[in-house]
Design a protein around this motif. Sequence first.
Motif, PDB file in Angstrom:
ATOM      1  N   ALA A 188     -25.768  26.912 -42.148  1.00  0.00           N
ATOM      2  CA  ALA A 188     -25.010  26.411 -41.010  1.00  0.00           C
ATOM      3  C   ALA A 188     -24.127  25.242 -41.428  1.00  0.00           C
ATOM      4  CB  ALA A 188     -25.970  25.983 -39.905  1.00  0.00           C
ATOM      5  N   LEU A 189     -24.596  24.468 -42.400  1.00  0.00           N
ATOM      6  CA  LEU A 189     -23.829  23.313 -42.846  1.00  0.00           C
ATOM      7  C   LEU A 189     -22.591  23.733 -43.629  1.00  0.00           C
ATOM      8  CD1 LEU A 189     -24.063  20.312 -42.484  1.00  0.00           C
ATOM      9  CD2 LEU A 189     -25.231  20.163 -44.677  1.00  0.00           C
ATOM     10  N   ALA A 190     -22.718  24.814 -44.418  1.00  0.00           N
ATOM     11  CA  ALA A 190     -21.548  25.324 -45.138  1.00  0.00           C
ATOM     12  C   ALA A 190     -20.485  25.793 -44.139  1.00  0.00           C
ATOM     13  CB  ALA A 190     -21.954  26.474 -46.053  1.00  0.00           C
TER      14      ALA A 190
ATOM     15  N   ILE B 107     -12.925  26.703 -55.183  1.00  0.00           N
ATOM     16  CA  ILE B 107     -11.846  25.863 -55.714  1.00  0.00           C
ATOM     17  C   ILE B 107     -11.209  25.019 -54.616  1.00  0.00           C
ATOM     18  CG2 ILE B 107      -9.574  25.879 -56.833  1.00  0.00           C
ATOM     19  CD1 ILE B 107     -11.940  26.542 -58.650  1.00  0.00           C
ATOM     20  N   TRP B 108     -10.984  25.623 -53.451  1.00  0.00           N
ATOM     21  CA  TRP B 108     -10.232  24.936 -52.407  1.00  0.00           C
ATOM     22  C   TRP B 108     -11.095  24.413 -51.255  1.00  0.00           C
ATOM     23  CZ3 TRP B 108      -5.801  23.908 -54.408  1.00  0.00           C
ATOM     24  CH2 TRP B 108      -5.158  24.816 -55.257  1.00  0.00           C
ATOM     25  N   GLY B 109     -12.360  24.807 -51.209  1.00  0.00           N
ATOM     26  CA  GLY B 109     -13.193  24.451 -50.061  1.00  0.00           C
ATOM     27  C   GLY B 109     -13.741  23.030 -50.110  1.00  0.00           C
ATOM     28  N   ASN B 110     -14.279  22.588 -48.968  1.00  0.00           N
ATOM     29  CA  ASN B 110     -14.900  21.268 -48.855  1.00  0.00           C
ATOM     30  C   ASN B 110     -16.374  21.358 -49.235  1.00  0.00           C
ATOM     31  OD1 ASN B 110     -12.614  19.851 -47.857  1.00  0.00           O
ATOM     32  ND2 ASN B 110     -12.973  20.709 -45.818  1.00  0.00           N
ATOM     33  N   ILE B 111     -16.689  20.916 -50.429  1.00  0.00           N
ATOM     34  CA  ILE B 111     -18.077  20.893 -50.875  1.00  0.00           C
ATOM     35  C   ILE B 111     -18.798  19.705 -50.247  1.00  0.00           C
ATOM     36  CG2 ILE B 111     -19.599  20.742 -52.898  1.00  0.00           C
ATOM     37  CD1 ILE B 111     -17.232  21.950 -54.501  1.00  0.00           C
ATOM     38  N   SER B 112     -18.033  18.642 -49.980  1.00  0.00           N
ATOM     39  CA  SER B 112     -18.589  17.481 -49.295  1.00  0.00           C
ATOM     40  C   SER B 112     -17.571  16.950 -48.296  1.00  0.00           C
ATOM     41  CB  SER B 112     -18.954  16.380 -50.300  1.00  0.00           C
ATOM     42  OG  SER B 112     -17.792  15.774 -50.832  1.00  0.00           O
ATOM     43  N   LYS B 113     -18.088  16.237 -47.310  1.00  0.00           N
ATOM     44  CA  LYS B 113     -17.238  15.612 -46.299  1.00  0.00           C
ATOM     45  C   LYS B 113     -18.007  14.450 -45.704  1.00  0.00           C
ATOM     46  CE  LYS B 113     -14.634  16.661 -42.074  1.00  0.00           C
ATOM     47  NZ  LYS B 113     -14.320  17.728 -41.077  1.00  0.00           N
ATOM     48  N   SER B 114     -17.461  13.266 -45.829  1.00  0.00           N
ATOM     49  CA  SER B 114     -18.130  12.055 -45.356  1.00  0.00           C
ATOM     50  C   SER B 114     -19.492  11.939 -46.052  1.00  0.00           C
ATOM     51  CB  SER B 114     -18.264  12.080 -43.834  1.00  0.00           C
ATOM     52  OG  SER B 114     -18.810  10.869 -43.367  1.00  0.00           O
ATOM     53  N   ASN B 115     -20.583  11.913 -45.288  1.00  0.00           N
ATOM     54  CA  ASN B 115     -21.917  11.772 -45.888  1.00  0.00           C
ATOM     55  C   ASN B 115     -22.673  13.098 -45.905  1.00  0.00           C
ATOM     56  OD1 ASN B 115     -22.214  11.893 -43.116  1.00  0.00           O
ATOM     57  ND2 ASN B 115     -24.038  10.604 -43.095  1.00  0.00           N
ATOM     58  N   VAL B 116     -21.936  14.208 -45.975  1.00  0.00           N
ATOM     59  CA  VAL B 116     -22.511  15.556 -45.924  1.00  0.00           C
ATOM     60  C   VAL B 116     -22.064  16.350 -47.149  1.00  0.00           C
ATOM     61  CG1 VAL B 116     -22.546  17.733 -44.642  1.00  0.00           C
ATOM     62  CG2 VAL B 116     -22.558  15.556 -43.403  1.00  0.00           C
TER      63      VAL B 116
ATOM     64  N   CYS C 192     -29.138  22.462 -47.967  1.00  0.00           N
ATOM     65  CA  CYS C 192     -29.784  23.397 -48.890  1.00  0.00           C
ATOM     66  C   CYS C 192     -30.377  24.537 -48.073  1.00  0.00           C
ATOM     67  CB  CYS C 192     -30.872  22.697 -49.700  1.00  0.00           C
ATOM     68  SG  CYS C 192     -30.287  21.288 -50.651  1.00  0.00           S
ATOM     69  N   ASP C 193     -29.645  24.971 -47.062  1.00  0.00           N
ATOM     70  CA  ASP C 193     -30.174  25.939 -46.100  1.00  0.00           C
ATOM     71  C   ASP C 193     -29.774  27.375 -46.405  1.00  0.00           C
ATOM     72  OD1 ASP C 193     -27.666  24.868 -45.528  1.00  0.00           O
ATOM     73  OD2 ASP C 193     -27.813  25.194 -43.382  1.00  0.00           O
ATOM     74  N   GLY C 194     -29.573  27.688 -47.685  1.00  0.00           N
ATOM     75  CA  GLY C 194     -29.455  29.072 -48.118  1.00  0.00           C
ATOM     76  C   GLY C 194     -28.126  29.740 -47.869  1.00  0.00           C
ATOM     77  N   VAL C 195     -28.130  31.041 -48.136  1.00  0.00           N
ATOM     78  CA  VAL C 195     -26.898  31.822 -48.112  1.00  0.00           C
ATOM     79  C   VAL C 195     -26.265  31.865 -46.722  1.00  0.00           C
ATOM     80  CG1 VAL C 195     -28.043  34.027 -47.696  1.00  0.00           C
ATOM     81  CG2 VAL C 195     -25.872  33.987 -48.939  1.00  0.00           C
ATOM     82  N   ASN C 196     -27.061  31.723 -45.667  1.00  0.00           N
ATOM     83  CA  ASN C 196     -26.537  31.718 -44.301  1.00  0.00           C
ATOM     84  C   ASN C 196     -26.390  30.295 -43.769  1.00  0.00           C
ATOM     85  OD1 ASN C 196     -26.443  34.616 -43.943  1.00  0.00           O
ATOM     86  ND2 ASN C 196     -28.678  34.556 -43.860  1.00  0.00           N
TER      87      ASN C 196
END
Length: 314
Positions: A64-66, A181-190, A58-62
């Motif tokens: 790092a996790l995205a 549509i095509w991106g990874n919104i989640s991966k493993s436990n993230v 939940c670290d905003g528009v910039n």
Amino acid sequence: MTSSAISGLRTAEIALNAMGPQRDNEFRCVQRKILLETLEKELPSGTIKFSSKLLIGCDGVNSALAKWLGFKKPASVGRFGIRACVYYENGHDLEPKISLFMGKGVRYGVLPCDDKTIYWFFSFSPSSQDEEIIDNPAEIKQLVLGKLGKVADNIKAVIDDTELDNMMLSPLRFRHPWEIIWGNISKSNVCVAGDAFHPLTPDIAQGGCAALEDGIVLARCLGEALRDRQVMRSEGKGIEEEDEHKRIERGLQNYAKERRWRAFQLITTAYMVGYMAQSDGKILNFLSNTVLAGFLAGRLPRIASYNCGMLRTS
């Protein structure tokens, strides 16, 4: 209520509490800082934990996790947005209505939060001269006052009464819909949520609301996955207990599946509304003051009406 910043005439008006099948909707202006503080205070002591087996970005528009999940940096839409609050010790005289204005490349609105606080926003496409004063709050305020067009004196007074420290200016950015549509919104436990997941322009006033939706849907999906300890074996010959990590991963996958199209809808609608509302062309100016004004008055409450599902307490 929507008005033209060019003519000063009212173009559309709708009673927000009369929208929807139940005709009992309630719309409120809430400052995000106060909302977050209120939510945190309602949590039992020790609820917020570190070193968890689950990571929610939940670290905003910039975010790092995205970026780690493979999302690109959010794209600029070529506009800037100003947000501000004005506090009146002895109260203000504005009615509890949302007043929206658009025309000649700008879009702005004024909304009372309560009897003493008024929130306003202003978005515009900066010229080369405007960009030179981006870091000067006093000149930015004068720029806004100069671009208001034909508007009532009490609306102008709200901007004029604003303390410079209570104004926040930022470039408007969004995530391309096809990435959602095509991106990874989640991966493993993230996973990602809020602006880290779906940064969108503020043209439909759903950014903070969408983040709250994320939180409810995420809690529901995780709760359902963690409660269901048993899953069918792949060969279909019985059941076995699934470990906690796998249950978390499954919950996040369900969350991503459920939120993907909602985020796509919000991002796309916000971008198109902003594009039309702030065009400086004659044809689009006409459309924004006729077709778009009616669309915003009737459609926005319906966009906000979204069922996140029920949260179970046990």
